[in-house]
Write a protein that holds these residues in place. Structure first.
Motif: not given
Length: 314
Positions: A230-234
């Protein structure tokens, strides 16, 4: 319950203690178990929180602040087989990171994930020789053979580049292969690629306010035995802007979340389809804070729904 800003300020003030025992930052000085996830189809486990190298990591790498990044890698390597995600397209990130993990002697403690993406020329196919040259540079940078994972970045000419990675895997030069995208316009193509090719991993965007992957792609990954990074979890900066100035709810302590960063990450990695999340950072204290999300408990489905409702209400 402290905000991330307050938590990190307190952690920074406790610098001497942290140098002796970094786990104080991670889990409120409790002996919490490390949360790992098994790579589908194997018995290999990775911690559910790793490190990405886009955004500020890329900027710091290009500015030459190497000591700061060394400390980030030192923290990462304390959790054996933690995922580090990079790419030739992230400026100096891949080259600098390769040099630093070798200087620190931790390259074999890190699950190294990089990417391949040679742009097609003149509207045609990607040049195979140029792609192979890019791969060789990746091997030279990290000095690790085999490399753990190489993925085709942003689904770049997959019909040329996935077969190249398959050849590399058959030759024993890479252990796993996959594809990535964080662009909604490519989600349908991603589904097609997952159907067409035998993939070990995909890398996609997913966050507490971005559930698109749950509709079709995650079920496909589960059914086909494909690992998920998972990328960009924020939500890049989106979630930080939403909670700016707000305190983490007290009930987050029920699943060992002490900051907003841990709150967001624990929601992401509590989805059983997710193998690991790789938030990018260039700050050691943020790295330690993020890694705290890989310790202790995870929210159950009822709690996940409560977390979503709470964020939606802000």
């Amino acid at each position: 319950m402290m905000t991330r800003r307050e938590y990190l300020k307190l952690s920074l003030a406790a610098g001497v203690a942290l140098a002796l025992k970094p786990s104080i930052m991670w889990a409120d000085d409790k002996d919490l178990p490390l949360i790992t996830r098994t790579i589908p189809g194997t018995d290999e486990k990775v911690p559910v929180v790793g490190l990405g190298s886009s955004a500020t990591f890329r900027s710091v790498a290009e500015e030459g602040e190497y000591e700061r990044l060394k400390e980030v890698f030192s923290r990462l390597a304390e959790h054996e087989n933690s995922v580090f995600d990079t790419a030739p397209g992230y400026g100096a990130s891949e080259e600098v990171a390769g040099r630093l993990v070798n200087e620190l002697g931790v390259k074999d403690k890190i699950f190294w994930a990089t990417k391949l993406n040679v742009a097609p020329r003149g509207g045609g196919s990607a040049d195979r020789e140029e792609a192979k040259q890019q791969l060789e540079r990746s091997f030279d940078y990290v000095q690790k053979d085999p490399i753990d994972l190489i993925q085709v970045h942003n689904l770049g000419d997959v019909d040329t580049q996935v077969p190249i990675l398959k050849e590399q895997k058959e030759e024993g030069r890479i252990r796993y292969l996959g594809v990535t995208t964080t662009f909604p316009r490519q989600y349908e193509l991603l589904e097609d690629v997952m159907e067409k090719y035998e993939l070990d991993f995909i890398g996609v965007d997913y966050a507490i306010d971005n559930h698109t992957m749950e509709e079709r792609i995650f079920p496909m990954a589960r059914d086909k035995g494909i690992g998920v990074l998972v990328y960009a979890p924020f939500g890049r900066t989106r979630l930080w802007e939403k909670v700016d100035g707000k305190e983490v709810p007290g009930w987050a302590a029920e699943f060992d979340a002490h900051t907003w960063g841990q709150f967001f990450l624990k929601w992401v990695v509590s989805n059983p389809v997710v193998t690991a999340a790789t938030p990018a950072t260039s700050r050691p204290r943020h790295m330690a804070d993020n890694m705290g999300a890989a310790l202790g408990k995870l929210p159950d489905e009822e709690m996940r729904e409560r977390m979503v409702s709470y964020i939606d209400s802000l």
